[in-house]
Design an enzyme around this catalytic site. Sequence first.
Site, mmCIF file in Angstrom:
data_model
loop_
_atom_site.group_PDB
_atom_site.id
_atom_site.type_symbol
_atom_site.label_atom_id
_atom_site.label_comp_id
_atom_site.label_asym_id
_atom_site.label_seq_id
_atom_site.Cartn_x
_atom_site.Cartn_y
_atom_site.Cartn_z
ATOM 1 N N LYS A 151 -1.128 -9.569 3.120
ATOM 2 C CA LYS A 151 -0.364 -9.044 4.257
ATOM 3 C C LYS A 151 -1.263 -8.115 5.056
ATOM 4 O O LYS A 151 -1.981 -7.287 4.490
ATOM 5 C CB LYS A 151 0.900 -8.318 3.772
ATOM 6 C CG LYS A 151 1.733 -7.757 4.927
ATOM 7 C CD LYS A 151 3.188 -7.497 4.531
ATOM 8 C CE LYS A 151 3.433 -6.286 3.670
ATOM 9 N NZ LYS A 151 3.028 -4.998 4.281
ATOM 10 N N GLU B 3 9.032 -4.291 10.341
ATOM 11 C CA GLU B 3 9.530 -3.013 9.831
ATOM 12 C C GLU B 3 10.127 -2.187 10.966
ATOM 13 O O GLU B 3 9.544 -2.105 12.054
ATOM 14 C CB GLU B 3 8.350 -2.262 9.179
ATOM 15 C CG GLU B 3 8.758 -0.988 8.478
ATOM 16 C CD GLU B 3 7.664 -0.416 7.560
ATOM 17 O OE1 GLU B 3 6.722 -1.136 7.189
ATOM 18 O OE2 GLU B 3 7.787 0.768 7.218
ATOM 19 N N ASP C 175 0.829 -1.209 0.000
ATOM 20 C CA ASP C 175 0.000 0.000 0.000
ATOM 21 C C ASP C 175 0.868 1.266 0.000
ATOM 22 O O ASP C 175 0.344 2.377 -0.032
ATOM 23 C CB ASP C 175 -1.024 -0.009 1.143
ATOM 24 C CG ASP C 175 -0.393 -0.075 2.514
ATOM 25 O OD1 ASP C 175 0.848 -0.123 2.618
ATOM 26 O OD2 ASP C 175 -1.159 -0.079 3.510
ATOM 27 N N THR C 176 2.193 1.093 -0.040
ATOM 28 C CA THR C 176 3.073 2.234 -0.329
ATOM 29 C C THR C 176 2.737 2.836 -1.687
ATOM 30 O O THR C 176 3.204 3.927 -1.998
ATOM 31 C CB THR C 176 4.559 1.825 -0.348
ATOM 32 O OG1 THR C 176 4.690 0.599 -1.062
ATOM 33 C CG2 THR C 176 5.117 1.678 1.048
ATOM 34 N N GLU D 123 -1.531 -5.662 8.642
ATOM 35 C CA GLU D 123 -0.727 -4.905 9.615
ATOM 36 C C GLU D 123 -1.362 -4.905 10.985
ATOM 37 O O GLU D 123 -2.542 -4.567 11.114
ATOM 38 C CB GLU D 123 -0.654 -3.430 9.187
ATOM 39 C CG GLU D 123 0.342 -3.154 8.112
ATOM 40 C CD GLU D 123 0.471 -1.648 7.830
ATOM 41 O OE1 GLU D 123 0.086 -0.812 8.663
ATOM 42 O OE2 GLU D 123 0.968 -1.336 6.744
ATOM 43 N N ASP E 261 -1.142 -6.231 -0.052
ATOM 44 C CA ASP E 261 -1.502 -5.649 1.244
ATOM 45 C C ASP E 261 -3.012 -5.484 1.385
ATOM 46 O O ASP E 261 -3.685 -5.048 0.441
ATOM 47 C CB ASP E 261 -0.896 -4.232 1.363
ATOM 48 C CG ASP E 261 0.497 -4.230 1.952
ATOM 49 O OD1 ASP E 261 0.940 -5.282 2.460
ATOM 50 O OD2 ASP E 261 1.141 -3.165 1.905
HETATM 51 O O1 KIV Z 1 3.504 -1.226 1.467
HETATM 52 C C1 KIV Z 1 4.688 -1.595 1.430
HETATM 53 O O2 KIV Z 1 5.446 -1.324 0.496
HETATM 54 C C2 KIV Z 1 5.181 -2.397 2.544
HETATM 55 C C3 KIV Z 1 6.652 -2.629 2.628
HETATM 56 C C4 KIV Z 1 7.385 -1.396 2.978
HETATM 57 C C5 KIV Z 1 6.999 -3.742 3.534
HETATM 58 O O3 KIV Z 1 4.399 -2.826 3.352
HETATM 59 NA NA NA Z 2 2.369 -1.810 3.277
#
Ligand code: KIV
Ligand code: NA
Length: 264
Positions: free
Chosen positions: A112, A181, A45-46, A114, A84
Amino acid sequence: MPSITLTYLKNLKQRGEKITMLTCYDATFAHELSTAGVEMLLIGDTLGMILQGHDSTLPVRLEDMVYHTTCVKRGNNGGFIIADLSFMTCSSPEQALHNSAQLMQAGAQMVKIEGGEWLCDTVHQLTRNGIPVCAHIGLTPQSVNVFGGFKVQGRDSKQAEALIETAKKFEQAGAVMVLVEAVPVSLGKALSEAVSIPVIGIGPGTDGQVLVLHDMLGLSITGKAPKFVKNFMRGEENIQGAVKSYIAAVKGGSFPALEQCYSE
Ligand code: KIV
Ligand code: NA
């Protein structure tokens, strides 16, 4: 390249071979990265910052994640695809199931999520329904407003112990991977030793490494790279070269070096 599976990734941990992961948001890069040999492609989600220009991951919607997952899936050449669950898409097990189904049907092979121990029930439910889960612990950027900024996690021994307990509980709940992280090197190492599932982080002690693709290619809107980033384009003629150099550095143990790690 033969397709990477979870079994293959677990074997890498057992053999002590470092696992490589990069974020990836589109078909062309998916093709470049998987062909170069990056084992895992993360639709992180970056993308909220990297592609959409937001200043956090909070504005990212599930439909954005689904769209980019379909793009990555189309270009992928055998890499293992993780997507994510973005902000507020997994606040109950039911919601997580519904939303993860969309990511899996778009091409993800793992989701993934969080957070902490309160997600164990969700992890269990997802796993029971055929959805492998990676638990993202330590600094979890979706909670930046609760943390009060982007801060290194687990520096005092109490916090470190708690994170190790969290990782163990996630493994017991069925999680098949942990991503950690912003923790000091010794904690990354301790986490990797505490669980039998692969731990991906940024630090010499973890079973694998992850970087944001644009960061490692030296691209940034703000012009300043975080401490843990290395620009792998330096000295390379093209992206394929940079990605191969990243893989070689992770597998060979020269990345990350201490200069890229958080102090104890
Ligand atoms: O969203 C993302 O890119 C991430 C990584 C930084 C692990 O969760
Ligand atoms: Na992320």
